[in-house]
Each structure stands twice: as structure tokens, then as C-alpha cells.
Scaffold this active site. Sequence first.
Site, PDB file in Angstrom:
ATOM      1  N   CYS A  61       0.832  -1.193   0.000  1.00  0.00           N
ATOM      2  CA  CYS A  61       0.000   0.000   0.000  1.00  0.00           C
ATOM      3  C   CYS A  61       0.875   1.253   0.000  1.00  0.00           C
ATOM      4  O   CYS A  61       1.681   1.457   0.899  1.00  0.00           O
ATOM      5  CB  CYS A  61      -0.925   0.024   1.211  1.00  0.00           C
ATOM      6  SG  CYS A  61      -2.111   1.359   1.079  1.00  0.00           S
ATOM      7  N   ILE A  97      -0.720  -6.459  -9.664  1.00  0.00           N
ATOM      8  CA  ILE A  97      -0.004  -5.427  -8.931  1.00  0.00           C
ATOM      9  C   ILE A  97      -0.967  -4.578  -8.082  1.00  0.00           C
ATOM     10  O   ILE A  97      -2.159  -4.518  -8.374  1.00  0.00           O
ATOM     11  CB  ILE A  97       0.740  -4.454  -9.899  1.00  0.00           C
ATOM     12  CG1 ILE A  97      -0.267  -3.798 -10.858  1.00  0.00           C
ATOM     13  CG2 ILE A  97       1.815  -5.163 -10.685  1.00  0.00           C
ATOM     14  CD1 ILE A  97       0.313  -2.727 -11.789  1.00  0.00           C
ATOM     15  N   THR A 109      -1.610  -0.522  -6.654  1.00  0.00           N
ATOM     16  CA  THR A 109      -1.724   0.712  -7.442  1.00  0.00           C
ATOM     17  C   THR A 109      -0.361   1.359  -7.705  1.00  0.00           C
ATOM     18  O   THR A 109       0.598   1.152  -6.973  1.00  0.00           O
ATOM     19  CB  THR A 109      -2.590   1.734  -6.700  1.00  0.00           C
ATOM     20  OG1 THR A 109      -2.071   1.899  -5.385  1.00  0.00           O
ATOM     21  CG2 THR A 109      -4.027   1.281  -6.623  1.00  0.00           C
TER      22      THR A 109
END
Lengths: 245, 306
Positions: free
Chosen positions: B133, B194, B196
Amino acid sequence: MYKRNKYEVKSNKQIAPNVYEMILEGETTYITRPGQFINIELEGFYLRRPISVCDYDENTITIIYKVVGNGTEKMSTLAKGTILDILTGLGNGFEKLMSGERPLLVGGGVGTPPMYNLCKELVKQNKKPIVVIGFGTKSEVFYEEKFKDLGADVYVSTIDGSYGTKGFVTDVIKNLTDYTYYYACGPENMLKAVYDIAQGKGELSFEERMGCGFGACMGCTCKTKYGNKRICKNGPVLKKEEIIW
Amino acid sequence: MVEDKLSVNLSGVQLKNPVIPASGTFGFGYEFADFYDINILGSISLKGTTKEERYGNPTPRIAECKNGLINSIGLQNPGIDMVIQKELPRLKEVCQIPLIANISGFSVEEYAYCCEKIDKEEQIEIIEVNISCPNVHNGGSAFGTTPESAKQVTQAVKKVTTKPVYVKLTPNVTNIVEIAKACEDGGADGIVLINTLLGMRINLKNKKPVIANKMGGFSGPAIFPVALRMVYQVYEAVNIPIIGVGGVETAEDVIEMMLAGATAVEVGAANLKNPYACKEIIENLPKVMEKYKIEKLSDIIGLSHD
């Protein structure tokens, strides 16, 4: 419960500078309360445009929107007969049962539209609404007559004093005493001013940049006294007592 | 039977089709049960969960882009205990398919703590470990950006669970293959890629970033070719299953991802634009398979490789 459906633009006309009224034809059974919104897919834009419902009946939805960016500008060019993909029945909406006999309805600019269906519903229940709507200047005023036609007592304020009371909606509200409950929708600084000055209980409708519009992405979260809430799903209407500014 | 044609297997977990809503775009699932029967899905990757409750980042958290959007939610979630006590039971009422828990953390210990707790939940059949993240300043991305820390998290999590562990990678690295291999070395049962791409938008009116946190994760159809390329590269380098994710919007995209090497495919941003996206993809799969003369979806995994 909400639903995606196709809607046909029946009319799309300018009613004030940069402000348009669009009437859409299609399924309306998922709209259950005044103050809810719809989410409109626009060709060429990745996200939908959330717009509050001004009014609806068995087969039409009326929305009023202001051109504020490329998406709403595109909306303003949509011709009669255009088919749109729309999610309806979004948001919690206003709680009509709280109104008492003489509810106060406050709308600022394009925060005014959701007050229209609310006013209509309250009048149907034999309530005697007071409507206070605020705009920048005389040419921006819309729907005053329509509220009057419903039988409401209507006050208009303009910031420059070119029409009605000079100043803000709060300059009208401060002289009102006989209302039983209030409903407000408008820019956040207006909501805060109403919150500060209005007496008794009420509920206020907020705006936030949204991703999905139905509670999935957590894009529009705000803090309340009752925990985190998503403006699109647990709102846009929040009760006065839960708001944290 | 249609189901057999579509079914795929992730480390022993049989999914009736390869379509999985991606974490963060589907809440804890039940929001979508208002739109359709979510039991038609292959699985659901649930909202990213941390040890403690997190409010996340300030708003605005969303910026629209051409062919996608940027989000900076900041891992808002009620915390692992509330997920187990409230969210999972609520989802169980409307959903009985095998689920994927998505776990995030700010320390190796936090990852392990959450995985150990979620390991005991019957509904959860796969644990997806988010080491990617990009939104949170003080953690998350650090683990996914070096092979050493990626491996460290993987090993720590593997110690506390017997469920398949899939590590979700960030594309914001120089060499994704190295990271994927490090996770495989660390005992990962699969790779999800994937997450972001780090991006931003600036508002021309006020000349300031649109998103309060300035930057965020870019997703949507614009990133599909990047995701596909990375799935292709990682497929060549590892021997564990891959879940492909990034910009998938159609049944054709699902098939393309599988040809690149994905065993299953997650659908993210598309859910936010069209809440029926996954349903429509699943319904279209048999037609598109017929068009391209595909008998069984599981036959085409990695078929584009030499």
C-alpha cells in the site's frame, strides 16, 4: 437498496447562471426518501457524478446541478433523448418523521434542490414548512416560486442584497423562532453557520468527493460522534448531534 | 458444465471462476449484496485490515483520471478484532464462498499478529498480505520495496498460519521479479500483483493537489498493460500461482491476464464505476471463451509464454 438503470433525458435547461435542471425518465422505485442522490455515468469520464434528487414521481427524476468542472459541463450539453446509465436510491436522505408541525428547510445555492422534494413530502403530511434559500445575487435565485406553489413560507437571501434579505440564510434564520426542527443542505461553511445559530434539533446534508457512491471505497469518510461514517452510504444527511466540525 | 470450464485452483482452494473483487474496492462484500448475489464470485479479497482501527487519510481521498482514478484512503478499517466479530459474520449471512483476507501492517509483528488471528476464521481460505500500500507514510510500502523485507514479512506470516499465504506486491519498484522471488523463497504460496501505481493530480482552479495527502494509488484500465507485463515477468521467474490485478474490466482482460500467467484475476477500480462489473465479467466469460476457442480456463494459464 439501490439499482442501476437506463434513463432518458427528457429536458435539460439552464435555470440560473451555470445552473441546470434536468428531467430524467425511468425507474424511480429505489428512491425512498428526499435527500437521496443518484450517480450518473458520463461518456468520457471514469467516475460517475453524484447529484442530489430535487424531485421525483412514478417515472421521472428531476435534478438540479451547477457546472463546476468538466463532468458537469458535459452534463449541461446532453440533449433530449440521451440515454444515461444511473444508480439510484443512494444515500440515507432526510428523516421526515422528525419534522414536527413547522419544519425549517434551509438551502444554499445548489444545496436548495433536495429541499424541494422534502418540502413537497412535508406539505403532503399537512406540515407547514418555512423555506429559507440563499444565493449570491438576484440572477442566481431559482425555485422560489415552486416552493411557494407548494404552500411553504419562503424567504430568500442574497449576499449582495439584490433580492430578499441581504446577507446569508442565517440572517433570515436569526429572526425566526417558531420552527420545530430544521433541515439544511448547502456549502459546508453555510452548514456550520446554520448549525451554530439554529435552535433545537436538525439534520444537515454534506458533500464530499466520492469514489463509488455506494459505500465500498471509503473515499468519502468523515468522523462523527457516533464513529466514522461514509457520506455516500451513512450520509449525506447527518443528525446535528453527531456532527464533529 | 459451465462451472468446470471456469473453475481454477489456488493452492488447493477451488474457485468456481477466477474473478475476485480486489481489496479496497468491495468493502467487506455485503455492500454489493444489495446489487447482486455475490455467491457467483470466485472469491472476494476483503478490505485491508490492520491490528488497530484506522481512520485513514484526510479527505479528499479520490481524484478522477482519464481511464482510472487515484485513491488515498489510508487503510481505513475497523481493526482485526472488529473484522472478526462484526464484518465476517455479517458477510456470512449473504456469502458462503471461500474468502481472501487482506492483511496490512506497520511492523513484521503486526502482520504476524493479524494473520494469526484471521487464520482461525473458517470463512477465510487464503490470506493476502499487502506489503504494497503506497498511501501510508510510516510503513507498508517499505516492506514491498526490498527483497529482504518482503521475505521477512512472508516468513513471519507463514510461521503463524497454515492457510495459503499470497503476498501482494507494489509495482513501484525497480525490479518486481526480485521481490516476487524473495517472497517465494520466504515460503509464499502465491503472489498477487499489482497494487496501485503512485500518482497525483493537481487542481487547476486552486493550483493545489486534488488529494489531501497529495499523492495516491492510481488504478483503472490505464494500468492494465503495466500489470499484465509484470504478471508475465513474474510468471517466468516463480513456481507459485499468481493472482493478476490491475485495470481489469472485461472478460477479455481476464483471459489476457491468464494467458500472461495469472491463475486468478482480481477486479478493482471497475467495481467502483460499475457495481455489476464482476457479475458482468463472469457472465461474459463463457461467450468470450467460445469466441477464442478456449475449452477450459485453467488450460490457458501462462499460455502466452514460449
